[in-house]
Design an enzyme around this catalytic site. Structure first.
Site: not given
Ligand code: AMP
Length: 111
Positions: A29, A84, A91-92, A97, A99
């Site tokens: 996003i 991450n 990492q958030s 995941h 990228h």
């Protein structure tokens, strides 16, 4: 549950570019490059660092194969795959995941 589970379950919209039985890939996003796609396993694993055992290893392998498929779909010959692992690494979202980033010159090292 993270926001990515809601994306898998179609509870919130996403721009899906690849899907198979085990893996989903959708556009980030907040893209940092012309192509910025997130590849995630449908079965939630927290991170690379939290992955454990042969089932998780196999699922991560499927994610890597999906990253390659995404790069081909996007017409990328040169691209970066990064994950991450842990808040200190950036990492958030705590659903594993990868990228897939490309479409511009990529610098190294990352920040
Ligand atoms: P990370 O910071 O490595 O955990 O990456 C999480 C990524 O998820 C960030 O690049 C966000 O821009 C992206 N992201 C968060 N929410 C969404 C969403 N609803 N749809 C697509 N990407 C998202």
């Amino acid at each position: 549950m993270t926001i990515f589970t809601k994306i898998i379950n179609r509870e919130i919209p996403s721009d899906i570019v690849y899907e198979d039985d085990d893996v989903l890939a959708f556009r980030d996003i907040n893209p940092v490059a012309p192509t910025h796609v997130l590849v995630i396993p449908k079965r939630p694993i927290v991170s690379v660092g939290a992955a454990d055992g042969t089932d998780d290893a196999a699922l991560m392998g499927k994610c890597m194969a999906a990253c390659r498929a995404v790069a081909e779909l996007e017409g990328l010959t040169d691209f970066r795959v990064v994950s991450n692992s842990g808040a200190g690494a950036g990492q958030s979202v705590f659903h594993l995941h990868f990228h897939v980033i490309g479409g511009r010159k990529l610098g190294w090292p990352p920040g």
